[in-house]
Enzyme design. Structure first.
Site, PDB file in Angstrom:
ATOM      1  N   SER A  64       0.802  -1.236   0.000  1.00  0.00           N
ATOM      2  CA  SER A  64       0.000   0.000   0.000  1.00  0.00           C
ATOM      3  C   SER A  64       0.828   1.275   0.000  1.00  0.00           C
ATOM      4  O   SER A  64       0.272   2.362  -0.192  1.00  0.00           O
ATOM      5  CB  SER A  64      -0.943   0.009   1.203  1.00  0.00           C
ATOM      6  OG  SER A  64      -1.990  -0.912   1.025  1.00  0.00           O
ATOM      7  N   VAL A 261       1.458  -3.691   4.168  1.00  0.00           N
ATOM      8  CA  VAL A 261       1.357  -4.925   4.953  1.00  0.00           C
ATOM      9  C   VAL A 261       2.588  -5.816   4.857  1.00  0.00           C
ATOM     10  O   VAL A 261       2.667  -6.825   5.559  1.00  0.00           O
ATOM     11  CB  VAL A 261       0.092  -5.727   4.559  1.00  0.00           C
ATOM     12  CG1 VAL A 261      -1.159  -4.958   4.915  1.00  0.00           C
ATOM     13  CG2 VAL A 261       0.115  -6.122   3.094  1.00  0.00           C
TER      14      VAL A 261
END
Length: 421
Positions: A64, A261
């Site tokens: 992300s 993540v």
């Protein structure tokens, strides 16, 4: 003189090494198999000096953290107003993969959550662009931010795209509101592919520094995005980059940031530095546990909170006065100013054994600047240099000898003379 900055950064990494809390991103099989105890930290100045410690050569997927950079590409290509028609800028207060859109408009709330990132991914390129060409443009843009050619981790991509059920649900929801057009599955493939790009903490620090530098890549000198786009991206990162923990992050750490993540976090402090950390164990928000602790320590120790606004850094004059090598500091001495002083001494050592550090034209020494100046003086003295400080305004102390640290070999205090001249 060896710069103390890598030593300090290593101390930051080591201070979190015993923390085994959090868990790996086990819903992505290759990420669940990574070594959980790795940790690294990199810091890039806006003029391209990179300091890196820990497992700095480790490659991992950007995940992300790609979102603000692809958002920047969409903004640069289509303009802020056009992008705002499709993606908002309000904090969601929800998890990154929540299936929700803005009430009344059907827009994703911001580009940092998955719904917004899927939308901005499809906005890259001209209308009708093929999936492959869009993916190539995204990869090229990420590479320009990093200053080197990046590659996709095909194993991670295949693992993620085969289990991207929630992202497919979000994409079909976006298609029903006409936020995206065409095949939602192609948009998910492209978005997952941008998340699977391999980077190191040094790459991420330079990417973050590009934003901090107003869109100019610190090493290549290329203007990757316009200044106004960099400002917009940093603004949204400040309020939305850390998802449902954005308020806590902003109040305690205060650095525009984005996490991923795989365990990476970036921070961009406008006009100063780009910072990146990696450690794969995640908290309940999907953010690296050790990474948060490293950023918190940096913010506290270095005075990097966005709301702690420093005065502009000014120049330093150097030269030989016939009796000593003189460093004349000017303006406000903060982290950036002292980093430049230390780097100058490190890369171009003084020609005299006697050194004068003149603070006559300094109007402020911030906490981090004082600590760095003391450490630089201590190291010069331990090299055998004779150091004298001219401090007419008493910014360091009253005239007379002051302690700047300890000699590690003798445990005796290291003192230097401070004059009021």
């Amino acid at each position: 003189m060896k710069s103390p900055i890598p030593d300090y950064l290593d101390e930051v990494v080591q201070s979190t090494a015993d923390d085994r809390s959090g868990r790996l991103a086990d819903y992505i099989p290759p990420l669940a198999a990574v070594e959980p105890n790795v940790g690294a930290l990199a810091l890039s100045t806006v003029d391209g000096t990179v300091y890196a410690v820990g497992d700095a050569d480790l490659e991992f997927t950007i995940q992300s953290i790609s979102k603000p950079f692809v958002y920047a590409v969409a903004l640069a290509q289509h303009g802020i107003d056009k992008v705002l028609e499709r993606v908002g800028v309000e904090p969601s207060g929800e998890a990154f993969h929540e299936l929700s859109l803005e009430s009344g408009t059907g827009r994703p709330l911001n580009p940092m959550i998955n719904a917004g990132a899927l939308t901005t991914h499809q906005m890259v390129g001209e209308p009708g662009i093929t999936e492959d060409k869009r993916n190539a443009q995204v990869l090229d843009a990420l590479s320009r931010f990093a200053g080197r050619e990046l590659e996709v981790d095909e194993e991670i991509y295949e693992a993620e795209v085969s289990s991207a059920h929630r992202n497919h649900a979000i994409a079909y929801m976006l298609r029903s509101h006409e936020n995206i057009t065409g095949d939602p599955r192609a948009v998910v493939r492209g978005y997952v592919r941008q998340c699977a790009v391999r980077v190191t903490v040094c790459d991420l620090a330079l990417m973050a520094a590009t934003l901090a530098h107003g869109g100019v890549q610190p090493v290549t000198g290329e203007r990757v995005i316009p200044h106004a786009v960099a400002r917009q991206v940093l603004s949204v990162m400040t309020t939305c980059g850390m998802y449902d923990a954005a308020g806590d992050w902003l109040s305690t750490i205060g650095i525009p940031a984005k996490s991923g993540v795989s365990g990476g976090i970036i921070g961009s402090l406008p006009g100063q530095v780009g910072v990146a950390t990696v450690s794969p164990r995640l908290d309940d928000h999907g953010t690296s546990v050790r990474g948060v602790k490293m950023f918190r320590k940096l913010s506290h120790d270095m005075g990097m909170h966005l709301m702690e606004v420093p005065a502009p850094a000014r120049s330093m004059l150097t030269g030989d006065d016939g009796h000593a090598w003189r460093y004349e500091l000017q303006g406000s001495i903060n982290f950036v100013g002292m980093e430049r002083v230390i780097r100058t001494i490190d890369e171009d050592p003084p020609e005299h054994n006697r050194i004068v550090i003149d603070l006559t034209r300094v109007h402020e020494i911030r906490k981090v600047g004082r600590r760095m100046l003391h450490e630089a003086i201590r190291r010069l003295v331990l090299e055998g240099r004779e150091v004298e400080v001219h401090d007419p305004d008493g910014l360091l102390s009253e005239p007379g000898p002051i302690e700047v640290g300890e000699d590690p070999s003798t445990q005796e205090p290291v003192r230097v003379d401070v004059t009021g001249e």
